[in-house]
Design a protein around this motif. Structure first.
Motif, PDB file in Angstrom:
ATOM      1  N   GLY A  45       0.807  -1.217   0.000  1.00 63.12           N
ATOM      2  CA  GLY A  45       0.000   0.000   0.000  1.00 63.12           C
ATOM      3  C   GLY A  45       0.838   1.265   0.000  1.00 63.12           C
ATOM      4  N   THR A  46       1.930   1.239   0.735  1.00 65.41           N
ATOM      5  CA  THR A  46       2.819   2.408   0.770  1.00 65.41           C
ATOM      6  C   THR A  46       3.488   2.625  -0.575  1.00 65.41           C
ATOM      7  OG1 THR A  46       3.204   2.070   3.131  1.00 65.41           O
ATOM      8  CG2 THR A  46       4.784   3.461   1.963  1.00 65.41           C
ATOM      9  N   VAL A  47       3.901   1.557  -1.224  1.00 64.42           N
ATOM     10  CA  VAL A  47       4.507   1.672  -2.558  1.00 64.42           C
ATOM     11  C   VAL A  47       3.484   2.262  -3.538  1.00 64.42           C
ATOM     12  CG1 VAL A  47       5.517   0.394  -4.481  1.00 64.42           C
ATOM     13  CG2 VAL A  47       6.158  -0.181  -2.139  1.00 64.42           C
ATOM     14  N   LYS A  48       2.234   1.820  -3.455  1.00 68.27           N
ATOM     15  CA  LYS A  48       1.172   2.359  -4.320  1.00 68.27           C
ATOM     16  C   LYS A  48       0.925   3.829  -3.995  1.00 68.27           C
ATOM     17  CE  LYS A  48       0.097  -1.644  -6.218  1.00 68.27           C
ATOM     18  NZ  LYS A  48       0.832  -2.028  -7.381  1.00 68.27           N
ATOM     19  N   LEU A  49       0.964   4.187  -2.715  1.00 68.05           N
ATOM     20  CA  LEU A  49       0.791   5.577  -2.315  1.00 68.05           C
ATOM     21  C   LEU A  49       1.903   6.452  -2.902  1.00 68.05           C
ATOM     22  CD1 LEU A  49      -0.599   7.783  -0.576  1.00 68.05           C
ATOM     23  CD2 LEU A  49       0.952   7.117   1.264  1.00 68.05           C
ATOM     24  N   ILE A  50       3.129   5.982  -2.827  1.00 70.21           N
ATOM     25  CA  ILE A  50       4.257   6.730  -3.400  1.00 70.21           C
ATOM     26  C   ILE A  50       4.046   6.907  -4.897  1.00 70.21           C
ATOM     27  CG2 ILE A  50       6.739   6.634  -3.910  1.00 70.21           C
ATOM     28  CD1 ILE A  50       7.038   5.185  -1.159  1.00 70.21           C
ATOM     29  N   GLY A  51       3.623   5.847  -5.576  1.00 64.51           N
ATOM     30  CA  GLY A  51       3.354   5.939  -7.008  1.00 64.51           C
ATOM     31  C   GLY A  51       2.259   6.937  -7.320  1.00 64.51           C
ATOM     32  N   GLY A  52       1.202   6.927  -6.529  1.00 56.60           N
ATOM     33  CA  GLY A  52       0.120   7.887  -6.737  1.00 56.60           C
ATOM     34  C   GLY A  52       0.564   9.322  -6.520  1.00 56.60           C
ATOM     35  N   LEU A  53       1.374   9.542  -5.499  1.00 58.94           N
ATOM     36  CA  LEU A  53       1.897  10.884  -5.241  1.00 58.94           C
ATOM     37  C   LEU A  53       2.810  11.355  -6.374  1.00 58.94           C
ATOM     38  CD1 LEU A  53       2.643  10.652  -1.414  1.00 58.94           C
ATOM     39  CD2 LEU A  53       0.819  11.953  -2.538  1.00 58.94           C
ATOM     40  N   GLU A  54       3.590  10.438  -6.922  1.00 61.23           N
ATOM     41  CA  GLU A  54       4.453  10.800  -8.051  1.00 61.23           C
ATOM     42  C   GLU A  54       3.627  11.199  -9.270  1.00 61.23           C
ATOM     43  OE1 GLU A  54       8.419   8.166  -6.971  1.00 61.23           O
ATOM     44  OE2 GLU A  54       6.981   7.346  -8.414  1.00 61.23           O
ATOM     45  N   ILE A  55       2.547  10.486  -9.523  1.00 65.99           N
ATOM     46  CA  ILE A  55       1.679  10.839 -10.651  1.00 65.99           C
ATOM     47  C   ILE A  55       1.013  12.189 -10.412  1.00 65.99           C
ATOM     48  CG2 ILE A  55      -0.453  10.203 -11.867  1.00 65.99           C
ATOM     49  CD1 ILE A  55       0.450   7.265 -11.516  1.00 65.99           C
ATOM     50  N   LEU A  56       0.511  12.418  -9.213  1.00 62.54           N
ATOM     51  CA  LEU A  56      -0.093  13.716  -8.896  1.00 62.54           C
ATOM     52  C   LEU A  56       0.918  14.856  -9.056  1.00 62.54           C
ATOM     53  CD1 LEU A  56      -2.308  12.895  -5.798  1.00 62.54           C
ATOM     54  CD2 LEU A  56      -3.064  13.537  -8.089  1.00 62.54           C
ATOM     55  N   ALA A  57       2.140  14.629  -8.629  1.00 64.55           N
ATOM     56  CA  ALA A  57       3.180  15.652  -8.777  1.00 64.55           C
ATOM     57  C   ALA A  57       3.467  15.917 -10.251  1.00 64.55           C
ATOM     58  CB  ALA A  57       4.447  15.229  -8.055  1.00 64.55           C
ATOM     59  N   LEU A  66      -0.070  25.184 -17.686  1.00 68.73           N
ATOM     60  CA  LEU A  66      -0.520  25.058 -19.071  1.00 68.73           C
ATOM     61  C   LEU A  66      -1.938  25.592 -19.238  1.00 68.73           C
ATOM     62  CD1 LEU A  66       0.515  23.921 -21.785  1.00 68.73           C
ATOM     63  CD2 LEU A  66      -0.647  21.798 -21.204  1.00 68.73           C
ATOM     64  N   LEU A  67      -2.802  25.295 -18.279  1.00 72.78           N
ATOM     65  CA  LEU A  67      -4.199  25.729 -18.352  1.00 72.78           C
ATOM     66  C   LEU A  67      -4.435  27.076 -17.682  1.00 72.78           C
ATOM     67  CD1 LEU A  67      -5.894  22.310 -17.515  1.00 72.78           C
ATOM     68  CD2 LEU A  67      -5.498  23.330 -19.775  1.00 72.78           C
ATOM     69  N   ASP A  68      -3.408  27.626 -17.054  1.00 74.99           N
ATOM     70  CA  ASP A  68      -3.475  28.892 -16.318  1.00 74.99           C
ATOM     71  C   ASP A  68      -4.581  28.861 -15.259  1.00 74.99           C
ATOM     72  OD1 ASP A  68      -2.513  31.396 -15.673  1.00 74.99           O
ATOM     73  OD2 ASP A  68      -3.914  32.428 -17.001  1.00 74.99           O
ATOM     74  N   ILE A  69      -4.655  27.718 -14.567  1.00 77.60           N
ATOM     75  CA  ILE A  69      -5.595  27.550 -13.455  1.00 77.60           C
ATOM     76  C   ILE A  69      -4.768  27.241 -12.214  1.00 77.60           C
ATOM     77  CG2 ILE A  69      -7.490  26.195 -12.523  1.00 77.60           C
ATOM     78  CD1 ILE A  69      -8.312  25.610 -15.428  1.00 77.60           C
ATOM     79  N   ALA A  70      -4.698  28.164 -11.313  1.00 77.51           N
ATOM     80  CA  ALA A  70      -3.929  28.027 -10.065  1.00 77.51           C
ATOM     81  C   ALA A  70      -2.474  27.628 -10.333  1.00 77.51           C
ATOM     82  CB  ALA A  70      -4.603  27.023  -9.132  1.00 77.51           C
ATOM     83  N   PRO A  71      -1.735  28.437 -11.096  1.00 80.56           N
ATOM     84  CA  PRO A  71      -0.346  28.082 -11.405  1.00 80.56           C
ATOM     85  C   PRO A  71       0.570  27.999 -10.187  1.00 80.56           C
ATOM     86  CG  PRO A  71      -0.848  30.291 -12.203  1.00 80.56           C
ATOM     87  CD  PRO A  71      -2.136  29.696 -11.724  1.00 80.56           C
ATOM     88  N   VAL A  72       0.121  28.463  -9.025  1.00 82.79           N
ATOM     89  CA  VAL A  72       0.922  28.320  -7.812  1.00 82.79           C
ATOM     90  C   VAL A  72       1.102  26.848  -7.454  1.00 82.79           C
ATOM     91  CG1 VAL A  72      -0.980  28.450  -6.149  1.00 82.79           C
ATOM     92  CG2 VAL A  72       1.286  29.268  -5.506  1.00 82.79           C
ATOM     93  N   LEU A  73       0.275  25.978  -8.028  1.00 81.13           N
ATOM     94  CA  LEU A  73       0.415  24.549  -7.758  1.00 81.13           C
ATOM     95  C   LEU A  73       1.701  23.965  -8.350  1.00 81.13           C
ATOM     96  CD1 LEU A  73      -3.261  23.355  -8.252  1.00 81.13           C
ATOM     97  CD2 LEU A  73      -2.034  23.732  -6.116  1.00 81.13           C
ATOM     98  N   VAL A  74       2.264  24.619  -9.357  1.00 79.53           N
ATOM     99  CA  VAL A  74       3.503  24.102  -9.972  1.00 79.53           C
ATOM    100  C   VAL A  74       4.650  24.084  -8.951  1.00 79.53           C
ATOM    101  CG1 VAL A  74       5.240  24.475 -11.770  1.00 79.53           C
ATOM    102  CG2 VAL A  74       2.806  24.711 -12.305  1.00 79.53           C
ATOM    103  N   PRO A  75       4.990  25.209  -8.314  1.00 83.03           N
ATOM    104  CA  PRO A  75       6.084  25.130  -7.339  1.00 83.03           C
ATOM    105  C   PRO A  75       5.713  24.302  -6.107  1.00 83.03           C
ATOM    106  CG  PRO A  75       5.136  27.339  -7.352  1.00 83.03           C
ATOM    107  CD  PRO A  75       4.541  26.600  -8.513  1.00 83.03           C
ATOM    108  N   LEU A  76       4.433  24.226  -5.782  1.00 78.95           N
ATOM    109  CA  LEU A  76       4.029  23.373  -4.662  1.00 78.95           C
ATOM    110  C   LEU A  76       4.229  21.899  -4.996  1.00 78.95           C
ATOM    111  CD1 LEU A  76       0.822  25.217  -3.405  1.00 78.95           C
ATOM    112  CD2 LEU A  76       3.069  25.124  -2.308  1.00 78.95           C
ATOM    113  N   ALA A  77       3.921  21.519  -6.224  1.00 85.40           N
ATOM    114  CA  ALA A  77       4.170  20.136  -6.659  1.00 85.40           C
ATOM    115  C   ALA A  77       5.670  19.853  -6.650  1.00 85.40           C
ATOM    116  CB  ALA A  77       3.587  19.899  -8.050  1.00 85.40           C
ATOM    117  N   ALA A  78       6.460  20.817  -7.115  1.00 87.87           N
ATOM    118  CA  ALA A  78       7.919  20.644  -7.108  1.00 87.87           C
ATOM    119  C   ALA A  78       8.443  20.551  -5.677  1.00 87.87           C
ATOM    120  CB  ALA A  78       8.586  21.797  -7.855  1.00 87.87           C
ATOM    121  N   LEU A  79       7.866  21.320  -4.770  1.00 83.02           N
ATOM    122  CA  LEU A  79       8.271  21.251  -3.362  1.00 83.02           C
ATOM    123  C   LEU A  79       7.937  19.877  -2.781  1.00 83.02           C
ATOM    124  CD1 LEU A  79       9.424  22.653  -0.874  1.00 83.02           C
ATOM    125  CD2 LEU A  79       7.126  23.537  -0.416  1.00 83.02           C
ATOM    126  N   GLY A  80       6.791  19.343  -3.150  1.00 82.20           N
ATOM    127  CA  GLY A  80       6.449  17.994  -2.725  1.00 82.20           C
ATOM    128  C   GLY A  80       7.452  16.972  -3.218  1.00 82.20           C
TER     129      GLY A  80
END
Length: 124
Positions: A45-57, A66-80
């Motif tokens: 389950g933890t391995v699957k969670l890590i995989g899911g987080l990587e896809i979300l990032a 790209l869609l200009d919808i909440a672009p602040v999420l880009v550096p937050l994803a990178a911080l994650g």
């Protein structure tokens, strides 16, 4: 510099999308057998969670800007990703997987540059 940050985001997104899909679609035992020895120290389950987080990032590195919808999420994803790569480096160091540490540190540096650039002088 904006183009460089887009290229970094694309490289990170491709890498983490591929890695995340692999972790989500393959059983933990197969991942361990194929060279991801670190996975034996974590539950399936933890391995699957890590995989899911990587896809979300990966999605978070590209789509918001790209869609200009909440672009602040880009550096937050990178911080994650920076935080995940710190954890990955610690895990690889404990297991003495030195080649994996090198790859992890490169990904960590790329993500950190993206955090710096998108939170700092080259924000959207």
């Amino acid at each position: 510099m904006n183009i460089v940050l887009w290229v970094i985001a694309a490289v990170l997104a491709a890498a983490f999308l591929g890695a995340g899909l692999l972790k989500l679609t393959q059983p933990r035992e197969k991942l361990v057998a194929s060279g991801m020895g670190w996975a034996e120290g974590f539950s399936a389950g933890t391995v699957k969670l890590i995989g899911g987080l990587e896809i979300l990032a990966a999605v978070g590195l590209i789509l918001p800007a790209l869609l200009d919808i909440a672009p602040v999420l880009v550096p937050l994803a990178a911080l994650g990703l920076v935080l995940m790569m710190i954890g990955a480096a610690i895990t690889h160091a404990r297991r003495k997987e030195y080649q994996a540490i090198g790859i992890t540190v490169v990904l960590l540096i790329l993500a950190a540059v993206l955090v710096w650039g998108r939170f700092g002088p080259y924000s959207f």
